[in-house]
Scaffold this active site. Sequence first.
Site, short mmCIF file in Angstrom:
data_model
loop_
_atom_site.label_atom_id
_atom_site.label_comp_id
_atom_site.label_asym_id
_atom_site.label_seq_id
_atom_site.Cartn_x
_atom_site.Cartn_y
_atom_site.Cartn_z
N CYS A 2 0.84 -1.18 0.00
CA CYS A 2 0.00 0.00 0.00
C CYS A 2 0.88 1.24 0.00
O CYS A 2 2.06 1.19 -0.31
CB CYS A 2 -0.91 0.01 1.23
SG CYS A 2 -1.87 -1.50 1.46
N ILE A 52 -4.25 -7.43 -0.82
CA ILE A 52 -3.51 -8.67 -1.09
C ILE A 52 -4.01 -9.80 -0.19
O ILE A 52 -4.26 -10.91 -0.64
CB ILE A 52 -1.99 -8.47 -0.88
CG1 ILE A 52 -1.46 -7.33 -1.76
CG2 ILE A 52 -1.23 -9.77 -1.13
CD1 ILE A 52 -1.52 -7.60 -3.25
N GLY A 76 3.08 -2.85 3.42
CA GLY A 76 3.96 -4.00 3.38
C GLY A 76 3.24 -5.31 3.63
O GLY A 76 2.01 -5.40 3.49
#
Length: 629
Positions: A2, A52, A76
Amino acid sequence: MCGIAGLIGFRGDLKENIGKMNHRMLHRGPDDEGIYISDDKKVALGHRRLSIVDLSKKGAQPMMSHSGRKVIAYNGEIYNASVVKDKLIAEGKVTEFNGTSDTEILIESIDAYGMEETLTMCKGMFGIAVYDMDKNTVTFARDRVGEKPLYYGNVGGAFAFASDIGCLRVIDGFDNEINTEVLDIYFTEGYIPAPYTIYKGIYKLEAGCIMTVNVDDLSSETKSYFSMTETAVKGQRNLFKGSKEEAAEELERLLKESIKGQMVADVPLGAFLSAGIDSSTIVALMQSVAPGKVRTFTVGMEDKKFNEAEQAGEIARHLGTIHTEEYITEKDAKEVIPQLSFMFGEPFADSSQIPTYLVSKMTRKHVTVSLSGDGGDELFAGYRSYESVERVWGKVGKLPYFIRKPASILMLNSPYSKSEAGMAKAMYMGAKGPGDVHRLEHEGDPIVKKIALKNGAKPLSYKYTEMDTNLLADPCHNAMLMDMLVYHPDDILVKVDRTAMAVSLETRVPMLDRDILEFAWSLPRNYLREGNVGKQVLRNVLYKYVPKEMVNRPKKGFSIPIDKWLLDDKIRQWAEALLDKDKIRQQGILDPDVVEKIWTDFTQRGIYRIQIWYILMFQQWYEKEYMIK
């Protein structure tokens, strides 16, 4: 993956400015956005989301801890989040979780154990900001190696931070000037190493560091929770005791463990594949642990000197992956050039940024996450330059420094140094250690230090000039450590992150796993290199999956013929417009006579210096980013 942004102590319209910061990094997170503003209006956090893991709203950020005491904005992935989650539940810190995102696990761990203890437990890549309401602080952290970016600094009297340096420029009142003191480093390296940036008052949080900012007075304190130097020293003091075969077996086990963790995603995932040792190893091990066929991606070049697509396709067929390749033309590559200054936000001039962007763009058509083989050269002695460091230091290091240094000065000021070879020998003679030899390999041309006007600016020190160049007993390991401290985080990882995120693709680097770092530094020199051939232990892992003859070919590199392109009419016109002598004189930053000499040496005498591209990338950034308010 992000993007995060935020303001502390900002006196303007918080919601509007955080909104502008979020919009500037839309490419880092196209799926969703969020904003948090504290009740007292002193802290604002922004977030752009590329979903994700846990694609639902339960993974949205900024996210508040269950206790209501902390708020996180995080960029992350935590690969061992399930291990941390189990610990939280087993110890009664959390009874149940709202969703399945690693963000929730991360903020609950920070709430329970604190930032440092949490990061010591975690394996991952990240840039983190956590607002603690009880302590009235915001704490920032960056991953061990520097995969994810985090910029911060003073903008108009407020403390500002973001994943993208361009986000800081859009804040009302941004007027930070160019940091001219860093230009000598930039024109030497082609990038600006942490903690510096191109702007005065704006910095990069260094890898492996935690910084805490007091909300009331904006004072800060920074400490390290991981040191690459200490890891290297510890590894070399406690060398791996097993055989070369046992070293390969252990590396294979560690890589498989890392890859399994990094293949966790709720979206399509694949891997970059060149014909090189590093990416081939990653793909081979991915295929060995995956339940089905792995997706792999390669871009080919029209110029056969730079094309590895045929060999990559052969490896993919041997491993049985679902392989996609796409040939890029010179036109495709040249069309990327105008986008580079926006992508990087500050001058950055590793020309492989262009093919890296193009392979990322092609890969993003099929998957949202791609694993990469980066790190193999630096951790397992893959670069040919390491052999030359050993060879040169083996000769000059036999003489005491107090003899060599005066001799170096005499040689540099004599006709002997007029030739390129003579200049190199004269400079190497004055090296303090093998690390200095490695540094001088790409700092040899005196004209580099003349490109930027000094205007009273003092030369800055950075890790290449600060570190003990005899820290490790082996010359090769000294050079490797220098690269892992500067070149890898500030060039390679920046290039991969910015180009991939420009197309909203998450990249993951299994070789940078904490356990692999520690193991790599424990390997003896002869487990890494034999003569001119590096990565021996990594090769021995790969040979179990791919025949030697399929990968033991000359490396072509992931690059483009910039020197050839610059002589093409259209690109030459673009370059000469940026290098116009009157324009450069008016800017007052670069020496117009030196820039002219570098360009005419190339166009009239055929002397190509890599600094030409460095200057062009600086000039393009200056016109397209700095001068546009």
